[in-house]
Design a protein around this motif. Structure first.
Motif, PDB file in Angstrom:
ATOM      1  N   VAL A  73      -9.748 -18.473  -1.219  1.00 41.06           N
ATOM      2  CA  VAL A  73      -8.970 -17.469  -1.953  1.00 41.06           C
ATOM      3  C   VAL A  73      -8.995 -17.770  -3.452  1.00 41.06           C
ATOM      4  N   VAL A  90      -2.052 -12.891   0.099  1.00 38.64           N
ATOM      5  CA  VAL A  90      -3.320 -13.055   0.820  1.00 38.64           C
ATOM      6  C   VAL A  90      -3.382 -14.428   1.485  1.00 38.64           C
ATOM      7  N   LEU A 150      -0.315 -10.950  -5.377  1.00 36.56           N
ATOM      8  CA  LEU A 150      -1.314 -10.546  -4.383  1.00 36.56           C
ATOM      9  C   LEU A 150      -2.029 -11.777  -3.826  1.00 36.56           C
TER      10      LEU A 150
END
Length: 427
Positions: free
Chosen positions: A27, A9, A5
């Protein structure tokens, strides 16, 4: 799953156009903060890693080679080279395009900065080719592709970055990239000559090109050749490290500029500021990528990928095929620096598990990343060329022109995969 994930992203935010270093850092902090078993404490080692990056002697070569390329960009060397080579091939059908490829190779070996090469070639060669009646697609494709030769022909910035990321000697990478680079030049020239023979109207004989004497040709060719031999020769002979040779190259570029009477305060200011900007961008991305790798590895991302390829698949050629295809596709959307700092570190554990030679694998990656400068919609060479050409060439004509050269780059990649001796011949 959280590691995957996180990876998705990052790619999504990069494709939206958010600055790379901020994407990596933001992030990483977000995932570390909201996953209790990670926590922000993981970044306690980040300052030590950043210090290691800043004190890395190999990476010092990056701003030096950038400065060398920017000085040469303003030294009028490219203009003299193109006039000389165009005259030498003026009686050959497609000769003007061949001269562009050869000048692109010389500039690549002298500067190593793709943006500078593409802009110089676009400003100088494009009007000349259009006046000679060349097909716009062939002219734009030749210039864009020739300008990207700085990605694989040493001294290449990407080879320095890959050398650091993959813990491979930059000197050996430079030596290993020589034959693949020359192979690519040869493929370009063969394609141009065959295409010009089959369709004479796309590449007329440039009869109006100014004729120059052999002495004038040698006067134009000798300075960049001397600089190339002095920079790369000292590396290949083991006399100097890439960083030391880069420093010598900067001095040589200033001397060439002085003798061409183009050395002035404005040029020095331009080269200095642009070198700081480009180097700062690269190092900021590297720091952000370091933060990303800390969290990604802690989430088990590298272990997951290693398990998938080494146990679930277990085939080395399948891994190489997937790795090359992934890098090629990502090159359509994100920059070569981002790919080097995101994708390559993820592939390294698998590469080591399969016992793949890192030198050969690095050259494959460099050849693959070269295509990222030409692949739409975000190919940087296409932007540089369109910016210089303006309304004289349509974007669709540029896209049409670069397709054969992208295919030639993929052919060179396949040949180096099949014949590894192209990399190891001189190493």
């Amino acid at each position: 799953m959280m590691a995957l994930l996180m990876f998705v992203v990052v790619l999504a935010l990069l494709m939206v156009g958010i600055p790379v270093a901020f994407v990596f850092g933001t992030v990483s902090i977000f995932f570390a903060f909201f996953i209790p078993e990670i926590g922000l404490e993981i970044f306690s080692t980040l300052p030590f890693r950043i210090y290691g990056i800043m004190s890395n002697t190999t990476l010092i070569a990056v701003p030096l080679f950038i400065a060398m390329g920017l000085v040469l960009e303003k030294s009028l060397m490219a203009e003299k080279l193109l006039v000389a080579m165009s005259s030498a091939f003026r009686t050959l059908r497609g000769g003007l395009a061949v001269s562009v490829v050869l000048v692109g190779a010389m500039l690549a070996a002298s500067t190593g900065v793709v943006s500078a090469s593409v802009v110089m070639m676009s400003v100088i060669a494009l009007p000349l080719m259009l006046r000679a009646g060349y097909d716009k697609s062939l002219a734009s494709g030749t210039i864009a592709a020739s300008g990207t030769l700085g990605q694989i022909i040493p001294p290449s910035i990407i080879l320095i970055i890959l050398g650091d990321v993959m813990s491979v000697s930059v000197g050996e990478l430079f030596i290993g990239a020589v034959l693949p680079g020359l192979l690519l030049v040869l493929l370009y020239i063969i394609y141009i000559l065959i295409f010009s023979y089959l369709k004479p109207e796309v590449a007329p004989v440039a009869k109006d090109v100014k004729e120059v004497t052999f002495k004038e040709i040698m006067t134009a060719v000798t300075p960049p050749m001397l600089l190339m031999v002095s920079v790369l020769g000292t590396i290949f002979a083991g006399i100097a490290s890439p960083t030391e040779s880069a420093a010598f190259g900067v001095i040589g570029a200033f001397l060439l500029s002085y003798f061409n009477k183009s050395l002035n305060y404005e040029m020095i200011k331009y080269a200095s500021l642009e070198s700081v900007k480009l180097s700062g961008m690269i190092f900021m991305i590297l720091i952000g990528a370091t933060a990303f790798s800390l969290v990604f590895n802690e989430l088990g991302g590298s272990d997951l990928i290693l398990e998938f390829f080494s146990q679930d698949i277990g085939d080395v050629w399948f891994f190489i095929a997937v790795a090359m295809l992934s890098i090629f596709i990502l090159g359509f959307f994100i920059d070569f620096i981002e790919i080097s700092f995101i994708i390559v570190p993820i592939l390294l554990p698998v590469m080591n598990a399969f016992g793949i030679d890192p030198l050969w694998f690095a050259i494959l990656i460099a050849l693959n990343l070269q295509a990222s400068f030409l692949t739409p919609p975000f190919g940087l060479s296409l932007f540089f060329l369109k910016g210089v050409a303006g309304d004289s060439i349509k974007t669709l004509e540029i896209y049409k022109g670069i397709i054969p050269f992208i295919l030639l780059q993929l052919l060179a990649l396949i040949l180096v995969m099949i014949f590894p001796d192209l990399v190891f011949a001189f190493v």
